[in-house]
Design a protein around this motif. Sequence first.
Motif, short mmCIF file in Angstrom:
data_model
loop_
_atom_site.label_atom_id
_atom_site.label_comp_id
_atom_site.label_asym_id
_atom_site.label_seq_id
_atom_site.Cartn_x
_atom_site.Cartn_y
_atom_site.Cartn_z
N VAL A 63 13.87 -7.10 -17.05
CA VAL A 63 12.91 -8.28 -16.52
C VAL A 63 13.25 -8.08 -15.08
O VAL A 63 13.79 -7.08 -14.62
N PRO A 64 12.00 -8.53 -14.20
CA PRO A 64 12.11 -8.02 -12.95
C PRO A 64 13.47 -8.41 -12.24
O PRO A 64 14.09 -9.35 -12.20
N ALA B 89 11.73 -28.31 -18.69
CA ALA B 89 10.90 -28.76 -17.44
C ALA B 89 10.95 -27.45 -16.46
O ALA B 89 9.96 -26.99 -16.17
N TRP B 90 12.07 -27.15 -16.29
CA TRP B 90 12.27 -25.86 -15.26
C TRP B 90 11.75 -24.50 -15.87
O TRP B 90 11.08 -23.61 -15.12
N ILE B 91 11.98 -24.53 -17.60
CA ILE B 91 11.11 -23.36 -18.06
C ILE B 91 9.70 -23.20 -17.77
O ILE B 91 9.17 -22.48 -17.76
N GLY B 92 9.25 -24.41 -18.05
CA GLY B 92 7.65 -24.81 -17.89
C GLY B 92 7.42 -24.33 -16.56
O GLY B 92 6.25 -23.45 -16.20
N ARG B 93 8.03 -24.49 -15.47
CA ARG B 93 7.78 -24.17 -14.20
C ARG B 93 7.63 -22.75 -13.82
O ARG B 93 6.69 -22.16 -13.35
N ALA B 94 8.71 -22.13 -14.36
CA ALA B 94 9.12 -20.65 -14.40
C ALA B 94 8.04 -19.93 -15.00
O ALA B 94 7.56 -19.07 -14.58
N ALA C 278 5.02 -20.15 -13.03
CA ALA C 278 5.05 -19.48 -11.82
C ALA C 278 5.08 -17.72 -12.23
O ALA C 278 5.11 -17.04 -11.28
N GLY C 279 4.88 -17.61 -13.41
CA GLY C 279 4.70 -16.17 -13.86
C GLY C 279 5.94 -15.36 -14.23
O GLY C 279 6.12 -14.30 -14.29
N HIS C 280 7.11 -16.35 -14.10
CA HIS C 280 8.45 -15.54 -14.62
C HIS C 280 8.64 -15.54 -15.84
O HIS C 280 9.71 -14.68 -16.23
N ILE C 281 7.92 -16.24 -16.72
CA ILE C 281 8.04 -15.89 -18.18
C ILE C 281 6.36 -16.11 -18.61
O ILE C 281 5.68 -16.62 -18.33
N PRO C 282 6.47 -14.89 -19.76
CA PRO C 282 4.85 -15.10 -20.21
C PRO C 282 4.47 -16.26 -20.86
O PRO C 282 5.30 -16.87 -21.44
N PRO C 283 3.16 -16.44 -20.70
CA PRO C 283 2.73 -17.79 -21.52
C PRO C 283 3.05 -17.31 -23.00
O PRO C 283 3.39 -16.22 -23.58
N GLU D 89 13.45 -19.82 -5.83
CA GLU D 89 14.60 -19.05 -6.26
C GLU D 89 15.22 -19.33 -7.82
O GLU D 89 15.66 -18.34 -8.25
N THR D 90 15.39 -20.57 -7.79
CA THR D 90 15.93 -21.16 -9.15
C THR D 90 14.92 -20.77 -10.23
O THR D 90 15.69 -20.17 -11.27
N LEU D 91 13.43 -21.05 -9.91
CA LEU D 91 12.83 -20.48 -11.13
C LEU D 91 12.69 -19.07 -11.30
O LEU D 91 12.58 -18.73 -12.61
#
Length: 176
Positions: free
Chosen positions: A8-9, A151-156, A159-164, A115-117
């Motif tokens: 992961v990045p 909710a945080w996972i949805g925001r992440a 933001a592109g941190h988790i693939p759709p 940062e959290t996301l």
Amino acid sequence: MDGSVEIVPGVTIWRQATTRIRSYKGYDVDAQVSVSDSGRIEIDSLTVSRIPGGEPVTGEALRKVAIQSILRDAVKQGIQRSIGSEIPAGTQVSALGMLPTSEAQRLKQAGPTAETLTWVGRIYRISELIDNAPTKAVEETFNISRSTAGAWIGRARAAGHIPPVDAREDDNGQSN
């Protein structure tokens, strides 16, 4: 160890490694673990050996070998060599050793910042790679409710941190 790959990045581990667990449920276990081309963490080979004076290897003994636990330990070791090596010895850690628990608490207090996301995305994606429950991993790392984790996972994800969700593939390489 054989080469390295960014799982992961910001998190690079071995492409292939051997993990050895001594006295695991009364046996010695050696596993050849690799990162597949699709990015999954997989066991290529597994050897279960009798320890001196121990019980023979039987079908019942083999059923006791928790593959998920071996994968988790191998990835945890790889992560600790990668980004966890910066964490002082004796520090309480979360998220497979990626994050000091005090840092996870600080991020929780900060809320869903950039940062959290980023950390939510890392934790989620690594949990997926080792077939762990990703939402639960986020909940446990930050000590938050399931709804807050969602909710945080949805925001992440936004933001592109988790693939759709529709961009992921199943084990047969088919899009969901």
